[in-house]
Design an enzyme around this catalytic site. Structure first.
Site, mmCIF file in Angstrom:
data_model
loop_
_atom_site.group_PDB
_atom_site.id
_atom_site.type_symbol
_atom_site.label_atom_id
_atom_site.label_comp_id
_atom_site.label_asym_id
_atom_site.label_seq_id
_atom_site.Cartn_x
_atom_site.Cartn_y
_atom_site.Cartn_z
ATOM 1 N N GLU A 112 40.863 23.751 -19.056
ATOM 2 C CA GLU A 112 39.596 23.370 -19.680
ATOM 3 C C GLU A 112 39.150 24.403 -20.707
ATOM 4 O O GLU A 112 39.323 25.600 -20.506
ATOM 5 C CB GLU A 112 38.498 23.316 -18.612
ATOM 6 C CG GLU A 112 38.736 22.255 -17.585
ATOM 7 C CD GLU A 112 37.658 22.302 -16.509
ATOM 8 O OE1 GLU A 112 37.733 21.498 -15.591
ATOM 9 O OE2 GLU A 112 36.756 23.159 -16.598
ATOM 10 N N CYS A 125 34.329 28.817 -24.700
ATOM 11 C CA CYS A 125 34.697 29.433 -23.431
ATOM 12 C C CYS A 125 36.145 29.061 -23.144
ATOM 13 O O CYS A 125 36.481 27.876 -23.047
ATOM 14 C CB CYS A 125 33.764 28.892 -22.336
ATOM 15 S SG CYS A 125 34.221 29.412 -20.680
ATOM 16 N N CYS A 132 43.848 29.933 -10.397
ATOM 17 C CA CYS A 132 43.473 31.342 -10.210
ATOM 18 C C CYS A 132 43.846 31.766 -8.791
ATOM 19 O O CYS A 132 43.633 31.009 -7.844
ATOM 20 C CB CYS A 132 41.970 31.503 -10.429
ATOM 21 S SG CYS A 132 41.417 33.221 -10.361
ATOM 22 N N CYS A 136 37.677 32.464 -5.211
ATOM 23 C CA CYS A 136 36.288 32.682 -4.810
ATOM 24 C C CYS A 136 35.785 31.412 -4.104
ATOM 25 O O CYS A 136 36.151 30.304 -4.507
ATOM 26 C CB CYS A 136 35.429 32.961 -6.049
ATOM 27 S SG CYS A 136 35.964 34.419 -6.936
ATOM 28 N N CYS A 139 34.196 28.506 -6.359
ATOM 29 C CA CYS A 139 34.778 28.168 -7.667
ATOM 30 C C CYS A 139 35.823 27.059 -7.584
ATOM 31 O O CYS A 139 36.783 27.158 -6.814
ATOM 32 C CB CYS A 139 35.377 29.430 -8.290
ATOM 33 S SG CYS A 139 36.253 29.115 -9.836
ATOM 34 N N GLY A 179 40.681 30.952 -14.478
ATOM 35 C CA GLY A 179 41.612 32.068 -14.353
ATOM 36 C C GLY A 179 40.958 33.430 -14.458
ATOM 37 O O GLY A 179 39.800 33.557 -14.854
ATOM 38 N N GLU A 180 41.721 34.450 -14.095
ATOM 39 C CA GLU A 180 41.234 35.821 -14.135
ATOM 40 C C GLU A 180 41.928 36.553 -15.297
ATOM 41 O O GLU A 180 43.115 36.873 -15.205
ATOM 42 C CB GLU A 180 41.523 36.489 -12.773
ATOM 43 C CG GLU A 180 41.325 37.982 -12.732
ATOM 44 C CD GLU A 180 40.016 38.463 -13.377
ATOM 45 O OE1 GLU A 180 38.951 37.909 -13.081
ATOM 46 O OE2 GLU A 180 40.080 39.413 -14.184
ATOM 47 N N LEU A 233 30.053 40.502 -9.906
ATOM 48 C CA LEU A 233 29.839 41.230 -8.644
ATOM 49 C C LEU A 233 29.604 40.257 -7.491
ATOM 50 O O LEU A 233 30.258 40.324 -6.464
ATOM 51 C CB LEU A 233 28.635 42.161 -8.772
ATOM 52 C CG LEU A 233 28.841 43.475 -9.488
ATOM 53 C CD1 LEU A 233 27.568 44.307 -9.421
ATOM 54 C CD2 LEU A 233 30.006 44.267 -8.884
ATOM 55 N N CYS A 351 33.430 26.173 -15.133
ATOM 56 C CA CYS A 351 34.826 25.886 -15.414
ATOM 57 C C CYS A 351 35.618 25.535 -14.172
ATOM 58 O O CYS A 351 35.344 25.994 -13.091
ATOM 59 C CB CYS A 351 35.452 27.043 -16.158
ATOM 60 S SG CYS A 351 35.481 26.673 -17.903
HETATM 61 N N1 SAH Z 1 37.696 34.957 -13.298
HETATM 62 C C1 SAH Z 1 36.688 35.533 -14.099
HETATM 63 C C2 SAH Z 1 36.462 34.717 -15.327
HETATM 64 C C3 SAH Z 1 35.581 33.552 -15.297
HETATM 65 S S1 SAH Z 1 35.434 32.600 -13.822
HETATM 66 C C4 SAH Z 1 35.437 35.798 -13.289
HETATM 67 O O1 SAH Z 1 35.355 35.306 -12.189
HETATM 68 O O2 SAH Z 1 34.596 36.552 -13.755
HETATM 69 C C5 SAH Z 1 34.458 31.361 -14.304
HETATM 70 C C6 SAH Z 1 32.982 31.582 -14.496
HETATM 71 O O3 SAH Z 1 32.347 30.445 -13.972
HETATM 72 C C7 SAH Z 1 32.344 32.786 -13.800
HETATM 73 O O4 SAH Z 1 31.377 33.334 -14.658
HETATM 74 C C8 SAH Z 1 31.720 32.211 -12.573
HETATM 75 O O5 SAH Z 1 30.645 32.960 -12.167
HETATM 76 C C9 SAH Z 1 31.357 30.811 -13.041
HETATM 77 N N2 SAH Z 1 31.395 29.844 -11.960
HETATM 78 C C10 SAH Z 1 32.457 29.472 -11.236
HETATM 79 N N3 SAH Z 1 32.086 28.558 -10.303
HETATM 80 C C11 SAH Z 1 30.756 28.376 -10.471
HETATM 81 C C12 SAH Z 1 29.812 27.542 -9.829
HETATM 82 N N4 SAH Z 1 30.147 26.753 -8.822
HETATM 83 N N5 SAH Z 1 28.530 27.580 -10.259
HETATM 84 C C13 SAH Z 1 28.162 28.382 -11.290
HETATM 85 N N6 SAH Z 1 29.023 29.185 -11.941
HETATM 86 C C14 SAH Z 1 30.317 29.173 -11.546
HETATM 87 FE FE1 SF4 Z 2 36.910 33.591 -8.870
HETATM 88 FE FE2 SF4 Z 2 36.867 33.623 -11.576
HETATM 89 FE FE3 SF4 Z 2 39.121 32.976 -10.255
HETATM 90 FE FE4 SF4 Z 2 37.054 31.311 -10.203
HETATM 91 S S1 SF4 Z 2 38.239 31.878 -11.992
HETATM 92 S S2 SF4 Z 2 38.355 31.916 -8.440
HETATM 93 S S3 SF4 Z 2 35.331 32.739 -10.225
HETATM 94 S S4 SF4 Z 2 38.076 34.943 -10.216
#
Ligand code: SAH
Ligand code: SF4
Length: 362
Positions: A112, A125, A132, A136, A139, A179-180, A233, A351
């Site tokens: 995406e 973005c 990933c 988390c 996510c 992704g990270e 964080l 995303c």
């Molecule tokens: N992996 C990196 C890069 C972006 S991850 C990271 O985690 O920092 C994707 C982004 O979407 C992050 O800013 C995360 O906080 C946000 N995000 C993911 N799932 C979300 C959700 N369910 N609600 C709101 N923001 C979300």
């Molecule tokens: Fe966590 Fe960012 Fe990976 Fe989603 S994309 S699992 S928020 S590290």
């Protein structure tokens, strides 16, 4: 910034006939590499710069568009190289004109990218990986698992493809998609180099968001780039952080914060800390106090992101009053707080959500 080689791949390809299937991709090569490619094909160097201009300035999608290249060169390039551009397989546009694209890559994987027009700028973005490994708990990308890293060319393609969606100039790029980024370090850095030098996006308008891969933050600091680093964080102590980001167990918070301080000192750039607020998990006043304590005296600001519902997850977003209370505690400690302006809510703009929806049975 260090140059990351693609040309090596090309040389290997021309050396060994049976590897001809692995043709080098034009998108993702720098002007310098394209100049070398032109020379390898017996052409003057400037042809390489012409190709770069077509790819990155004119957003060409095929060699046929490169009309100032001799036809014979275009034919040879078609034979020896690949110019693949991502295919848009789904497009959702929200009322605020945020446009989310589901892009299909050469191998059929999907990612995406989101185009976000603001009054004063246009931001894209980008994703950096298919899936990933960090997983988390909130996510959609993490839930889908991990398939592979994106190449530098694929990341640049996201920006160029989004650029085609708007009449305005894309001015900002945020690495906040699927992704990270710091687990795909070389390709991400090379894509930044191309976006900056070839496409013309200012380094100060580029943001990388990371879940906090401590050794890679230290490595990035040494590159001394003027981009913005955002560190996710989501919790003020290790125990809670591990519950939200299981992968974070590898990177204790104290050391991560230490690396962030070093980063700010080395680059002179203020760090943004992202904190996703999930109801009854990390959104209490005492969490806010702990967070304020953790960040005391740092050159930073905090971006609060209320959780956006993901299908299949039993998590909730906090009430607005709760978010306000959390914010006040931080502000009273002298921390600058911003709240993510929510865009494209109706199209699941967090995303990973669009892709996940496309993978779920209807
Ligand atoms: N992996 C990196 C890069 C972006 S991850 C990271 O985690 O920092 C994707 C982004 O979407 C992050 O800013 C995360 O906080 C946000 N995000 C993911 N799932 C979300 C959700 N369910 N609600 C709101 N923001 C979300
Ligand atoms: Fe966590 Fe960012 Fe990976 Fe989603 S994309 S699992 S928020 S590290």
């Amino acid at each position: 910034m260090k140059e990351y080689p693609t040309l090596v791949l090309y040389l290997e390809t021309v050396r060994s006939r049976d590897r001809l299937k692995e043709k080098p991709h034009l998108l993702g090569m720098t002007s310098l590499e394209l100049e070398e490619l032109a020379e390898l094909l017996g052409e003057p160097k400037f042809r390489g710069r012409q190709i770069a201009k077509w790819l990155y300035k004119h957003n060409a999608t095929s060699l046929d568009e490169m009309t100032d290249l001799p036809l014979s060169l275009r034919e040879r390039l078609k034979e020896a190289t690949v110019l693949y551009r991502a295919r848009i397989v789904n497009r959702s546009v929200s009322r605020d004109e945020t446009t989310k694209l589901l892009l299909e890559l050469e191998d059929g994987q999907t990612i995406e990218s989101v185009l976000i027009p603001y009054e004063d700028r246009v931001s894209v973005c980008v994703s950096t990986q298919v899936g990933c490994v960090v997983r988390c708990i909130f996510c959609a990308t993490g839930i889908s698992g991990f398939a592979r890293n994106l190449t530098a060319g694929e990341i640049v393609d996201e920006v160029l493809t989004c650029q085609k969606e708007t009449a305005r100039r894309v001015s900002h790029v945020v690495y906040m998609g699927m992704g990270e980024p710091l687990l795909n370090y070389e390709n991400v850095l090379k894509s930044i180099q191309i976006l900056n030098k070839e496409v013309g996006i200012s380094m100060r308008h580029i943001t990388i968001s990371t879940i906090g891969i401590t050794p890679q933050i230290r490595r990035l600091a040494e590159e001394k780039l003027q981009l913005t680093l955002a560190v996710s964080l989501h919790a003020p102590d290790d125990m809670l952080r591990r519950q939200i980001i299981p992968f974070a167990a590898r990177y204790p918070l104290q050391d991560l914060i230490e690396a962030c301080k070093e980063y700010a000192e080395t680059t002179g750039r203020r760090i943004t800390f992202e904190y996703l607020l999930i109801r009854n998990i990390n959104d209490s006043i005492s969490h806010a106090r702990k967070l304020a304590n953790l960040l005391k005296g740092m050159l930073c600001n905090v971006n609060l992101i209320p959780y956006n519902a993901v299908e299949g997850l039993e998590l909730d977003r906090p009430s607005q009053a709760r978010v306000r209370a959390f914010r006040s505690v931080l502000e009273e400690s002298g921390i600058t707080v911003t709240q993510r302006v929510e865009r494209g809510h109706a199209i699941s703009a967090a995303c990973g959500q669009l892709r996940r929806r496309s993978q779920l049975p209807n």
